[in-house]
Design a protein around this motif. Structure first.
Motif, PDB file in Angstrom:
ATOM      1  N   GLN A 139       0.822  -1.209   0.000  1.00  0.00           N
ATOM      2  CA  GLN A 139       0.000   0.000   0.000  1.00  0.00           C
ATOM      3  C   GLN A 139       0.857   1.260   0.000  1.00  0.00           C
ATOM      4  O   GLN A 139       0.518   2.257  -0.657  1.00  0.00           O
ATOM      5  N   SER A 140       1.968   1.243   0.712  1.00  0.00           N
ATOM      6  CA  SER A 140       2.865   2.401   0.726  1.00  0.00           C
ATOM      7  C   SER A 140       3.483   2.626  -0.648  1.00  0.00           C
ATOM      8  O   SER A 140       3.594   3.769  -1.111  1.00  0.00           O
ATOM      9  N   CYS A 141       3.856   1.526  -1.291  1.00  0.00           N
ATOM     10  CA  CYS A 141       4.427   1.635  -2.640  1.00  0.00           C
ATOM     11  C   CYS A 141       3.387   2.168  -3.626  1.00  0.00           C
ATOM     12  O   CYS A 141       3.679   3.050  -4.445  1.00  0.00           O
ATOM     13  N   ALA A 142       2.171   1.649  -3.555  1.00  0.00           N
ATOM     14  CA  ALA A 142       1.120   2.109  -4.462  1.00  0.00           C
ATOM     15  C   ALA A 142       0.751   3.566  -4.192  1.00  0.00           C
ATOM     16  O   ALA A 142       0.460   4.326  -5.126  1.00  0.00           O
ATOM     17  N   LYS A 143       0.783   3.960  -2.911  1.00  0.00           N
ATOM     18  CA  LYS A 143       0.459   5.347  -2.581  1.00  0.00           C
ATOM     19  C   LYS A 143       1.489   6.304  -3.177  1.00  0.00           C
ATOM     20  O   LYS A 143       1.128   7.350  -3.728  1.00  0.00           O
ATOM     21  N   GLU A 144       2.756   5.941  -3.100  1.00  0.00           N
ATOM     22  CA  GLU A 144       3.801   6.800  -3.660  1.00  0.00           C
ATOM     23  C   GLU A 144       3.686   6.865  -5.178  1.00  0.00           C
ATOM     24  O   GLU A 144       3.882   7.931  -5.778  1.00  0.00           O
ATOM     25  N   ALA A 145       3.343   5.730  -5.794  1.00  0.00           N
ATOM     26  CA  ALA A 145       3.156   5.739  -7.245  1.00  0.00           C
ATOM     27  C   ALA A 145       1.987   6.630  -7.632  1.00  0.00           C
ATOM     28  O   ALA A 145       2.026   7.358  -8.637  1.00  0.00           O
ATOM     29  N   GLY A 146       0.912   6.621  -6.812  1.00  0.00           N
ATOM     30  CA  GLY A 146      -0.225   7.483  -7.095  1.00  0.00           C
ATOM     31  C   GLY A 146       0.108   8.952  -6.911  1.00  0.00           C
ATOM     32  O   GLY A 146      -0.318   9.802  -7.696  1.00  0.00           O
ATOM     33  N   LEU A 147       0.883   9.258  -5.864  1.00  0.00           N
ATOM     34  CA  LEU A 147       1.281  10.653  -5.639  1.00  0.00           C
ATOM     35  C   LEU A 147       2.223  11.164  -6.723  1.00  0.00           C
ATOM     36  O   LEU A 147       2.304  12.372  -6.949  1.00  0.00           O
ATOM     37  N   SER A 148       2.921  10.267  -7.395  1.00  0.00           N
ATOM     38  CA  SER A 148       3.846  10.668  -8.457  1.00  0.00           C
ATOM     39  C   SER A 148       3.156  10.875  -9.786  1.00  0.00           C
ATOM     40  O   SER A 148       3.822  11.155 -10.795  1.00  0.00           O
ATOM     41  N   GLY A 149       1.860  10.699  -9.824  1.00  0.00           N
ATOM     42  CA  GLY A 149       1.112  10.933 -11.052  1.00  0.00           C
ATOM     43  C   GLY A 149       1.369   9.913 -12.131  1.00  0.00           C
ATOM     44  O   GLY A 149       1.211  10.210 -13.320  1.00  0.00           O
ATOM     45  N   LEU A 168       6.869   6.982 -13.962  1.00  0.00           N
ATOM     46  CA  LEU A 168       7.785   5.941 -13.525  1.00  0.00           C
ATOM     47  C   LEU A 168       9.203   6.307 -13.944  1.00  0.00           C
ATOM     48  O   LEU A 168       9.609   6.101 -15.092  1.00  0.00           O
ATOM     49  N   ASP A 169       9.956   6.897 -13.032  1.00  0.00           N
ATOM     50  CA  ASP A 169      11.331   7.283 -13.327  1.00  0.00           C
ATOM     51  C   ASP A 169      12.220   6.885 -12.159  1.00  0.00           C
ATOM     52  O   ASP A 169      11.779   6.225 -11.203  1.00  0.00           O
ATOM     53  N   ASP A 170      13.479   7.290 -12.218  1.00  0.00           N
ATOM     54  CA  ASP A 170      14.415   6.964 -11.149  1.00  0.00           C
ATOM     55  C   ASP A 170      14.009   7.607  -9.830  1.00  0.00           C
ATOM     56  O   ASP A 170      14.226   7.031  -8.754  1.00  0.00           O
ATOM     57  N   GLY A 171      13.438   8.797  -9.917  1.00  0.00           N
ATOM     58  CA  GLY A 171      12.992   9.462  -8.700  1.00  0.00           C
ATOM     59  C   GLY A 171      11.933   8.667  -7.976  1.00  0.00           C
ATOM     60  O   GLY A 171      11.922   8.592  -6.742  1.00  0.00           O
ATOM     61  N   LEU A 172      11.012   8.058  -8.717  1.00  0.00           N
ATOM     62  CA  LEU A 172       9.974   7.240  -8.098  1.00  0.00           C
ATOM     63  C   LEU A 172      10.592   6.053  -7.372  1.00  0.00           C
ATOM     64  O   LEU A 172      10.199   5.722  -6.250  1.00  0.00           O
ATOM     65  N   GLN A 173      11.548   5.407  -7.990  1.00  0.00           N
ATOM     66  CA  GLN A 173      12.183   4.260  -7.365  1.00  0.00           C
ATOM     67  C   GLN A 173      12.883   4.640  -6.065  1.00  0.00           C
ATOM     68  O   GLN A 173      12.833   3.905  -5.077  1.00  0.00           O
ATOM     69  N   GLU A 174      13.523   5.791  -6.042  1.00  0.00           N
ATOM     70  CA  GLU A 174      14.181   6.250  -4.819  1.00  0.00           C
ATOM     71  C   GLU A 174      13.162   6.550  -3.723  1.00  0.00           C
ATOM     72  O   GLU A 174      13.355   6.186  -2.557  1.00  0.00           O
ATOM     73  N   ARG A 175      12.072   7.192  -4.097  1.00  0.00           N
ATOM     74  CA  ARG A 175      11.047   7.512  -3.108  1.00  0.00           C
ATOM     75  C   ARG A 175      10.372   6.253  -2.582  1.00  0.00           C
ATOM     76  O   ARG A 175      10.082   6.139  -1.383  1.00  0.00           O
ATOM     77  N   VAL A 176      10.118   5.295  -3.468  1.00  0.00           N
ATOM     78  CA  VAL A 176       9.526   4.031  -3.037  1.00  0.00           C
ATOM     79  C   VAL A 176      10.469   3.292  -2.096  1.00  0.00           C
ATOM     80  O   VAL A 176      10.047   2.728  -1.075  1.00  0.00           O
ATOM     81  N   ALA A 177      11.766   3.327  -2.411  1.00  0.00           N
ATOM     82  CA  ALA A 177      12.746   2.659  -1.550  1.00  0.00           C
ATOM     83  C   ALA A 177      12.762   3.276  -0.154  1.00  0.00           C
ATOM     84  O   ALA A 177      12.839   2.561   0.859  1.00  0.00           O
ATOM     85  N   LEU A 178      12.661   4.594  -0.068  1.00  0.00           N
ATOM     86  CA  LEU A 178      12.626   5.266   1.229  1.00  0.00           C
ATOM     87  C   LEU A 178      11.373   4.878   2.018  1.00  0.00           C
ATOM     88  O   LEU A 178      11.426   4.617   3.225  1.00  0.00           O
TER      89      LEU A 178
END
Length: 258
Positions: free
Chosen positions: A112-122, A125-135
């Motif tokens: 759910q946290s991963c999906a929420k970050e993907a939703g907030l990123s609009g 899907l880039d490197d920034g998303l992967q870093e934020r998901v990892a955090l």
């Protein structure tokens, strides 16, 4: 002959009457009748009793924590393994998030946290998303690890302090035994033995509380480490899923540009 026999009898009687009383000849009514563990507990000093009760409570807490954490680790570990295996399939992040629904287990919260970050990123899907998901995944893992380890600190405290608490009871009991020797003016073992037995019972209870606590603590630490490894595997699978979706999208965009 009869007068001589009476004289010898009188001499023996006088000698026995004048003979000193042996050091071990004490009033048997003063000796304890019950030297069982329960009898020694009832006959112990109030301080020694308090130590024994505290150690018994600590031992009960140890086994309660063991039972509760064992059930929790098995239940959560099995669910985490099941969800991690489900992530190994060729699925999208949205599909996985829909399957978890409103579940509150550790892997579900990772999803759910991963999906929420993907939703907030609009949906970018880039490197920034992967870093934020990892955090985000790292924070959720840390929170779930603290939650599963809750209660094990009590075992470490009991294992470290119970022998010394029992030793305190032993010292106090032996001190009372020496006071009893001084008051009774005798060095008979029959006077000293009950107090020493009560004191040693406190030491035994300290070991009974400490040894299982240390063993159970080490066992639970290994179980918690395995559970954390499962969460790490789930996080890795989610990162791979995000990466695959990104690669597929870039591949589709490249084909469309051609």
């Amino acid at each position: 002959m009869q007068g001589s026999s009476r004289l010898r009898h009188a001499i023996v009687t006088i000698a026995l009457a004048l003979a000193p009383t042996p050091a071990f000849a004490i009033d048997e009514a003063l000796l304890p009748r019950n030297l069982s563990p329960w009898g020694m507990f009832l006959g112990a000093d109030i301080v020694v009793k308090t130590v024994m009760v505290g150690l018994a409570v600590a031992s009960l807490m140890t086994w309660t924590v063991w039972l509760a954490k064992t059930i929790e680790l098995r239940r959560k570990g099995a669910l985490a393994l099941q969800r991690t295996r489900a992530l190994e399939g060729n699925m999208k992040l949205s599909d996985v998030a829909e399957q978890t629904g409103d579940a509150h287990d550790a892997v579900a919260q990772l999803i759910q946290s991963c999906a929420k970050e993907a939703g907030l990123s609009g949906g970018i899907l880039d490197d920034g998303l992967q870093e934020r998901v990892a955090l985000r995944l790292e924070r959720v893992e840390a929170a779930m690890s603290r939650q599963i380890a809750r209660g094990t600190g009590v075992l470490a405290t009991i294992g470290a302090t119970a022998p010394f608490v029992g030793l305190f009871g032993t010292v106090w009991g032996i001190m009372n035994s020496f006071i009893g020797i001084s008051e009774s003016h005798t060095t008979s073992l029959a006077v000293v033995a009950p107090g020493i037995a009560e004191a040693l019972l406190a030491t035994a209870l300290g070991l009974v509380a400490a040894i299982p606590a240390v063993v159970i603590y080490n066992h639970l630490v290994r179980g918690i480490a395995n559970y954390r490894a499962l969460l790490g595997d789930a996080s890795a699978q989610l990162m791979l899923l995000v990466s695959r979706q990104r690669d597929h999208r870039e591949f589709r965009m490249a084909r469309a540009a051609e």
